[in-house]
Design a protein around this motif. Sequence first.
Motif, PDB file in Angstrom:
ATOM      1  N   SER A  56       0.837  -1.199   0.000  1.00  0.00           N
ATOM      2  CA  SER A  56       0.000   0.000   0.000  1.00  0.00           C
ATOM      3  C   SER A  56       0.871   1.247   0.000  1.00  0.00           C
ATOM      4  O   SER A  56       1.969   1.252   0.564  1.00  0.00           O
ATOM      5  N   ASP A  71      -3.733  13.703  -0.109  1.00  0.00           N
ATOM      6  CA  ASP A  71      -4.870  14.061  -0.954  1.00  0.00           C
ATOM      7  C   ASP A  71      -4.470  15.291  -1.770  1.00  0.00           C
ATOM      8  O   ASP A  71      -4.204  16.354  -1.208  1.00  0.00           O
ATOM      9  N   LYS A  87     -15.301  11.864  -8.035  1.00  0.00           N
ATOM     10  CA  LYS A  87     -13.945  11.317  -8.098  1.00  0.00           C
ATOM     11  C   LYS A  87     -12.937  12.436  -8.356  1.00  0.00           C
ATOM     12  O   LYS A  87     -13.119  13.251  -9.261  1.00  0.00           O
ATOM     13  N   GLN A 134      -6.308  12.050  -8.158  1.00  0.00           N
ATOM     14  CA  GLN A 134      -6.225  10.779  -7.433  1.00  0.00           C
ATOM     15  C   GLN A 134      -6.365   9.598  -8.391  1.00  0.00           C
ATOM     16  O   GLN A 134      -5.608   8.623  -8.311  1.00  0.00           O
ATOM     17  N   GLU A 135      -7.329   9.688  -9.282  1.00  0.00           N
ATOM     18  CA  GLU A 135      -7.574   8.573 -10.203  1.00  0.00           C
ATOM     19  C   GLU A 135      -6.374   8.342 -11.114  1.00  0.00           C
ATOM     20  O   GLU A 135      -6.021   7.193 -11.409  1.00  0.00           O
ATOM     21  N   ARG A 195      -3.715   6.607  -8.970  1.00  0.00           N
ATOM     22  CA  ARG A 195      -4.137   5.226  -8.690  1.00  0.00           C
ATOM     23  C   ARG A 195      -3.790   4.312  -9.851  1.00  0.00           C
ATOM     24  O   ARG A 195      -3.287   3.198  -9.673  1.00  0.00           O
ATOM     25  N   GLU A 196      -4.077   4.770 -11.067  1.00  0.00           N
ATOM     26  CA  GLU A 196      -3.817   3.953 -12.254  1.00  0.00           C
ATOM     27  C   GLU A 196      -2.326   3.734 -12.458  1.00  0.00           C
ATOM     28  O   GLU A 196      -1.895   2.648 -12.858  1.00  0.00           O
ATOM     29  N   LYS A 217      -1.297   1.216  -9.791  1.00  0.00           N
ATOM     30  CA  LYS A 217      -1.975  -0.060  -9.993  1.00  0.00           C
ATOM     31  C   LYS A 217      -1.133  -0.974 -10.876  1.00  0.00           C
ATOM     32  O   LYS A 217      -1.097  -2.196 -10.688  1.00  0.00           O
ATOM     33  N   GLU A 243      -1.752  -0.648  -3.917  1.00  0.00           N
ATOM     34  CA  GLU A 243      -3.041  -0.022  -3.620  1.00  0.00           C
ATOM     35  C   GLU A 243      -2.778   1.318  -2.940  1.00  0.00           C
ATOM     36  O   GLU A 243      -1.992   1.404  -1.997  1.00  0.00           O
ATOM     37  N   VAL A 244      -3.448   2.350  -3.418  1.00  0.00           N
ATOM     38  CA  VAL A 244      -3.198   3.704  -2.934  1.00  0.00           C
ATOM     39  C   VAL A 244      -4.293   4.134  -1.958  1.00  0.00           C
ATOM     40  O   VAL A 244      -5.487   3.925  -2.214  1.00  0.00           O
ATOM     41  N   TYR A 245      -3.875   4.751  -0.862  1.00  0.00           N
ATOM     42  CA  TYR A 245      -4.788   5.362   0.102  1.00  0.00           C
ATOM     43  C   TYR A 245      -4.432   6.842   0.201  1.00  0.00           C
ATOM     44  O   TYR A 245      -3.295   7.190   0.536  1.00  0.00           O
TER      45      TYR A 245
END
Length: 199
Positions: free
Chosen positions: A130, A135, A144, A148-149, A152-153, A156, A161-163
């Motif tokens: 992780s 943010d 969304k 961030q998206e 994340r990609e 990925k 996994e990103v928090y």
Amino acid sequence: KALREHELPSRFTMFIPAGDGKGFKVLVPDVGVTYRLLEQWNGEGKGALPLLENIRKNETVASILNNRELREYNQGLQEKEIEASIGMMKQAIGITETEIIRIPALFEKLGEYAGALIPNMVNSVYMRGSQLISDPRGPVEQGKDLLQEYVRELLKKEKIEVYFLDDLPYHKWGGNVHCATNVTREFYSAPWWHDNSFL
């Protein structure tokens, strides 16, 4: 964390494990990525979307794009400081561009420092698959955050996994997630430099 001119602090690079190559990849900030994304979103009719909530008032995708002084400052910083330091790192440890992951970033001039305008997503923490990341307070569409998206990609692909964490007080004090955390690591059963397990 603020960037003093002619200096690339350690929190402007972050090493993460990778399943190929040298066994690791490096996260680095890249303002060019940010401007490409902003231009893409603006071209898609998203220029009025607000961003930098609770950091700057009344900023939108379009207003950041139209701020010539901010763009010139960031482009100069990327070229003269960040890319120069990345070049030295490539030479020192033999990494290539395929082992570098460029993360959206944006800075502002604070005296002799370059402070993170977008919360510094490179200043993060890796723990057991992780990644804890600031943010970025990017533009939000249909609930969304588009920044961030995007990140994340990117991660990925590395099976991470990103928090995203709200670290606004630390951001305003000049730091981000890594500056605000302490992580307890296990002792190594063998010298860490013999393999990649220390990552």
